[in-house]
Design a protein around this motif. Structure first.
Motif, PDB file in Angstrom:
ATOM      1  N   PRO A   1     105.054 -30.116  85.229  1.00  0.00           N
ATOM      2  CA  PRO A   1     104.202 -29.431  84.402  1.00  0.00           C
ATOM      3  C   PRO A   1     103.696 -28.306  85.166  1.00  0.00           C
ATOM      4  N   GLU A   2     103.240 -28.334  86.573  1.00  0.00           N
ATOM      5  CA  GLU A   2     102.357 -27.436  86.985  1.00  0.00           C
ATOM      6  C   GLU A   2     103.608 -26.091  86.910  1.00  0.00           C
ATOM      7  N   ALA A   3     104.308 -26.297  87.096  1.00  0.00           N
ATOM      8  CA  ALA A   3     105.825 -25.223  86.721  1.00  0.00           C
ATOM      9  C   ALA A   3     106.301 -24.537  85.984  1.00  0.00           C
ATOM     10  N   PHE A   4     106.073 -25.439  84.631  1.00  0.00           N
ATOM     11  CA  PHE A   4     106.337 -24.998  84.116  1.00  0.00           C
ATOM     12  C   PHE A   4     105.455 -24.079  83.237  1.00  0.00           C
ATOM     13  N   LYS A   5     104.461 -24.953  83.429  1.00  0.00           N
ATOM     14  CA  LYS A   5     102.388 -24.168  82.762  1.00  0.00           C
ATOM     15  C   LYS A   5     103.086 -22.348  83.880  1.00  0.00           C
ATOM     16  N   LEU A   6     102.450 -22.864  84.687  1.00  0.00           N
ATOM     17  CA  LEU A   6     103.170 -21.234  85.398  1.00  0.00           C
ATOM     18  C   LEU A   6     103.579 -20.492  84.943  1.00  0.00           C
ATOM     19  N   ALA A   7     105.040 -20.661  84.850  1.00  0.00           N
ATOM     20  CA  ALA A   7     106.406 -19.975  84.346  1.00  0.00           C
ATOM     21  C   ALA A   7     105.434 -19.415  82.928  1.00  0.00           C
ATOM     22  N   ILE A   8     105.464 -20.431  81.793  1.00  0.00           N
ATOM     23  CA  ILE A   8     104.871 -20.033  80.452  1.00  0.00           C
ATOM     24  C   ILE A   8     103.360 -18.779  80.468  1.00  0.00           C
ATOM     25  N   ASP A   9     102.405 -19.436  81.436  1.00  0.00           N
ATOM     26  CA  ASP A   9     101.160 -18.675  81.673  1.00  0.00           C
ATOM     27  C   ASP A   9     101.769 -17.160  82.505  1.00  0.00           C
ATOM     28  N   GLU A  10     102.990 -17.181  82.622  1.00  0.00           N
ATOM     29  CA  GLU A  10     103.213 -15.488  83.672  1.00  0.00           C
ATOM     30  C   GLU A  10     103.638 -15.076  82.671  1.00  0.00           C
ATOM     31  N   LEU A  11     105.000 -15.849  81.948  1.00  0.00           N
ATOM     32  CA  LEU A  11     105.584 -14.786  81.042  1.00  0.00           C
ATOM     33  C   LEU A  11     104.064 -14.220  79.268  1.00  0.00           C
ATOM     34  N   SER A  12     103.363 -15.394  79.458  1.00  0.00           N
ATOM     35  CA  SER A  12     102.247 -14.978  78.647  1.00  0.00           C
ATOM     36  C   SER A  12     101.656 -13.027  78.757  1.00  0.00           C
ATOM     37  N   ARG A  13     101.269 -13.324  79.786  1.00  0.00           N
ATOM     38  CA  ARG A  13     100.013 -12.364  80.645  1.00  0.00           C
ATOM     39  C   ARG A  13     101.974 -10.966  81.065  1.00  0.00           C
ATOM     40  N   LYS A  14     102.161 -11.750  81.464  1.00  0.00           N
ATOM     41  CA  LYS A  14     103.690 -10.160  80.831  1.00  0.00           C
ATOM     42  C   LYS A  14     103.467 -10.030  79.373  1.00  0.00           C
ATOM     43  N   VAL A  15     103.449  -9.921  78.093  1.00  0.00           N
ATOM     44  CA  VAL A  15     103.450  -9.747  76.854  1.00  0.00           C
ATOM     45  C   VAL A  15     102.146  -9.631  76.191  1.00  0.00           C
ATOM     46  N   GLU A  16     100.668 -10.178  76.690  1.00  0.00           N
ATOM     47  CA  GLU A  16      99.423  -9.758  75.631  1.00  0.00           C
ATOM     48  C   GLU A  16      99.443  -9.056  75.633  1.00  0.00           C
ATOM     49  N   ASN A  17      99.546  -7.599  75.664  1.00  0.00           N
ATOM     50  CA  ASN A  17      98.660  -6.424  75.958  1.00  0.00           C
ATOM     51  C   ASN A  17     100.232  -5.916  75.082  1.00  0.00           C
ATOM     52  N   LEU A  18     100.772  -6.490  74.073  1.00  0.00           N
ATOM     53  CA  LEU A  18     101.601  -5.668  73.548  1.00  0.00           C
ATOM     54  C   LEU A  18     101.378  -5.668  72.091  1.00  0.00           C
ATOM     55  N   ASP A  19     102.070  -4.925  70.949  1.00  0.00           N
ATOM     56  CA  ASP A  19     101.979  -5.359  70.190  1.00  0.00           C
ATOM     57  C   ASP A  19     103.018  -5.953  69.517  1.00  0.00           C
ATOM     58  N   PHE A  20     103.101  -6.902  68.830  1.00  0.00           N
ATOM     59  CA  PHE A  20     103.713  -7.763  68.044  1.00  0.00           C
ATOM     60  C   PHE A  20     103.614  -8.477  66.974  1.00  0.00           C
ATOM     61  N   ASP A  21     104.537  -8.744  66.445  1.00  0.00           N
ATOM     62  CA  ASP A  21     104.195 -10.246  64.998  1.00  0.00           C
ATOM     63  C   ASP A  21     105.283 -11.301  65.842  1.00  0.00           C
ATOM     64  N   LEU A  22     106.904 -11.377  66.114  1.00  0.00           N
ATOM     65  CA  LEU A  22     107.088 -12.430  66.159  1.00  0.00           C
ATOM     66  C   LEU A  22     107.460 -12.417  67.290  1.00  0.00           C
ATOM     67  N   ILE A  23     107.957 -13.747  68.183  1.00  0.00           N
ATOM     68  CA  ILE A  23     108.699 -14.467  69.414  1.00  0.00           C
ATOM     69  C   ILE A  23     110.110 -14.532  68.169  1.00  0.00           C
ATOM     70  N   VAL A  24     111.601 -13.904  68.424  1.00  0.00           N
ATOM     71  CA  VAL A  24     112.662 -14.547  68.528  1.00  0.00           C
ATOM     72  C   VAL A  24     113.343 -15.145  69.560  1.00  0.00           C
ATOM     73  N   ALA A  25     114.245 -16.254  69.316  1.00  0.00           N
ATOM     74  CA  ALA A  25     114.794 -16.998  71.195  1.00  0.00           C
ATOM     75  C   ALA A  25     115.980 -17.573  70.471  1.00  0.00           C
ATOM     76  N   PRO A  26     116.595 -18.088  70.825  1.00  0.00           N
ATOM     77  CA  PRO A  26     118.280 -18.163  70.389  1.00  0.00           C
ATOM     78  C   PRO A  26     117.590 -19.813  70.953  1.00  0.00           C
ATOM     79  N   GLU A  27     118.877 -20.355  70.389  1.00  0.00           N
ATOM     80  CA  GLU A  27     118.835 -22.133  71.093  1.00  0.00           C
ATOM     81  C   GLU A  27     119.693 -21.806  72.289  1.00  0.00           C
TER      82      GLU A  27
END
Ligand SMILES: O=P(O)(O)OC[C@H]1O[C@H](OP(=O)(O)OP(=O)(O)O)[C@H](O)[C@@H]1O
Ligand SMILES: Nc1ncnc2[nH]cnc12
Length: 170
Positions: free
Chosen positions: A30-56
């Motif tokens: 859980p700590e590693a998963f949370k850190l990955a999401i937190d760090e990814l989110s920090r990298k994009v939080e200042n970008l102007d966007f509406d949607l996230i598109v992701a593949p299965e």
């Protein structure tokens, strides 16, 4: 915490010569998963966007969590025959074989700004197909974001001029 420690190398999967980067150790911690999401989110939080598109399938795990955290809509891109409404399709090459992805024709409105997310950037074929689906719908790709970039496969060569953001380079 070094997230690399939670990525397991599996040689010769799914075929000889491929080193498969297994993210399941990261997901089960859980700590590693949370850190990955937190760090990814920090990298994009200042970008102007509406949607996230992701593949299965693996793109959904992180892309869904990231959408929730950043309060953005999530657009699932699926393998053929899974989406119930009218789809647009794109065929592409993988590190191990060929594949096809589909997205609902009305998933993205003209002019919407989109981030493409996937767990692994390998050859770049999937990311290129995702971009093509977004652009067929009239959307604009503002960044391509990845948990892991396999730099030795030189994916940036076929993704020239894209804003590529990756958390872990292998
Ligand atoms: O950069 P590329 O060479 O295109 O490779 C990257 C893609 O390969 C893997 O998906 P896969 O198609 O194996 O599907 P899965 O997530 O369902 O396991 C990975 O999750 C990326 O989507
Ligand atoms: N080597 C690899 N490991 C994990 N996922 C991948 N997707 C494409 N290549 C991959």
């Amino acid at each position: 915490m070094d997230l690399r420690k939670y990525i397991r190398d599996i040689p010769d999967f799914p075929e000889k010569g491929i080193i498969f980067r297994d993210i399941t150790p990261l997901l089960r911690n859980p700590e590693a998963f949370k850190l990955a999401i937190d760090e990814l989110s920090r990298k994009v939080e200042n970008l102007d966007f509406d949607l996230i598109v992701a593949p299965e399938a693996r793109g959904f795990i992180f892309g869904g969590a990231l959408s929730y955290k950043l309060n953005k809509g999530f657009i699932p891109v699926r393998k053929p025959g899974k989406l119930p409404f009218t789809v647009i399709s794109e065929k592409y090459l993988l590190e191990y074989g060929t594949a096809e992805l589909q997205m609902h024709v009305d998933a993205i409105e003209k002019g919407q700004k989109v981030i493409i997310f996937d767990d692994v950037l390998a050859t770049g074929g999937t990311a290129k197909a995702l971009k093509s689906l977004v652009e067929k719908s009239g959307g604009e790709v503002v960044a391509m974001v990845f948990l892991i970039e396999l730099t030795y496969l030189n994916p940036r060569n076929i993704l020239a001029n894209e804003n590529i953001i990756s958390l872990i380079e292998l």
